[in-house]
Design an enzyme around this catalytic site. Structure first.
Site, short mmCIF file in Angstrom:
data_model
loop_
_atom_site.label_atom_id
_atom_site.label_comp_id
_atom_site.label_asym_id
_atom_site.label_seq_id
_atom_site.Cartn_x
_atom_site.Cartn_y
_atom_site.Cartn_z
N ILE A 169 0.75 8.25 -2.69
CA ILE A 169 1.73 8.03 -3.48
C ILE A 169 1.53 6.69 -4.30
O ILE A 169 1.02 5.73 -3.64
CB ILE A 169 3.11 7.91 -2.72
CG1 ILE A 169 4.34 7.76 -3.77
CG2 ILE A 169 3.36 6.99 -1.89
CD1 ILE A 169 5.85 7.80 -3.06
N SER A 170 1.42 6.52 -5.45
CA SER A 170 1.20 5.30 -6.33
C SER A 170 2.19 4.07 -5.68
O SER A 170 3.34 4.28 -5.45
CB SER A 170 1.40 5.22 -7.63
OG SER A 170 0.62 6.53 -8.12
N GLN A 171 1.54 2.93 -5.49
CA GLN A 171 2.35 1.66 -5.39
C GLN A 171 3.72 1.54 -6.08
O GLN A 171 3.65 1.70 -7.55
CB GLN A 171 1.34 0.73 -5.61
CG GLN A 171 1.49 -0.66 -5.03
CD GLN A 171 0.49 -1.60 -5.52
OE1 GLN A 171 -0.30 -1.31 -6.30
NE2 GLN A 171 0.59 -2.99 -5.21
#
Ligand code: SAH
Length: 221
Positions: free
Chosen positions: A70-72
């Site tokens: 999951i992206s930052q």
């Protein structure tokens, strides 16, 4: 132990933790208040594995299975802010659904989100999470996103959340005049968050800042 108090306790901790995340995003330079409000409201912990949910409001990328992350939060906030700047798109195409967090954030800010994922297990998990959260304006497809979604296009905006070496021509072809695409473009000097705007049919390209995404792969798994 009183389970009701427990639940409230968890809720309060998570409200405080989320408020801290928003303060951190502000200090990192995110200024779009509507994006910050939505990120405060969307429960990121429901998009990650339960064993990692206590880390969901840290500003880090987290594993979501199938070797993906999951992206930052900073990256999600920045890409969303860049997409919405000046002009709010109505129909947006996302490539790389992953766990669905970015799509859920977008769904609160635009009319319809179309999102394509090449790994079917991730697409299925995201579908369940959207349903649990009552998100109904995200339309999903399991496919190679580099081809776009011509039957549903053209789109006012696009977010590409995996990194290609060039702007995929099929995607640019499905972008409306004046529309913009935000993507992490791989170059000889490294990967950069890039804004591509369609102006009189031509590509206008602005390099924004360094980025770190997994590669945009071909085919669907
Ligand atoms: N937006 C996601 C994060 C994406 S991580 C989130 O909020 O969680 C990048 C995702 O892009 C991965 O799930 C990966 O499987 C997917 N991906 C990579 N290449 C792709 C392609 N050609 N088409 C569709 N999805 C792709």
């Amino acid at each position: 132990m009183n389970s009701r108090a427990d639940i409230q306790g968890v809720g309060m901790t998570s409200a405080r933790t989320r408020a801290r995340l928003i303060a951190r995003l502000r200090s990192q330079g995110i200024t779009d208040e509507t994006v910050l409000e939505v990120m405060q409201a969307v429960p990121r912990h429901l998009f990650v594995d339960e064993a990692l949910s206590h880390r969901a409001y840290e500003d880090s990328a987290l594993p979501i299975g199938f070797n993906q992350t999951i992206s930052q939060p900073y990256t999600v906030a920045r890409m969303t802010e860049l997409l919405l700047e000046d002009n709010r798109p109505s129909r947006v195409l996302e490539i790389g659904t992953g766990c669905g967090y970015q799509a859920a954030v977008l769904s609160a800010l635009v009319d319809q989100v179309f999102t394509i994922e090449r790994i079917s297990g991730l697409a299925d998990n995201a579908r369940r999470t959207f349903s649990d959260l009552g998100v109904t304006n995200v339309i999903q497809r399991h496919n190679d996103g580099a081809n776009g979604w011509s039957e549903r296009g053209p789109f006012d905006g696009m977010l590409i959340t995996a990194s290609p070496h060039q702007v995929p021509p099929a995607l640019f072809a499905q972008l409306n005049e004046g529309g913009r695409m935000i993507l992490p473009l791989e170059t000889d000097d490294g990967q950069y968050l890039t804004r591509v705007t369609r102006l009189q049919g031509e590509m206008s390209v602005d390099t924004i800042e360094p980025a770190k995404f997994v590669p945009l792969l071909g085919g669907s798994g």
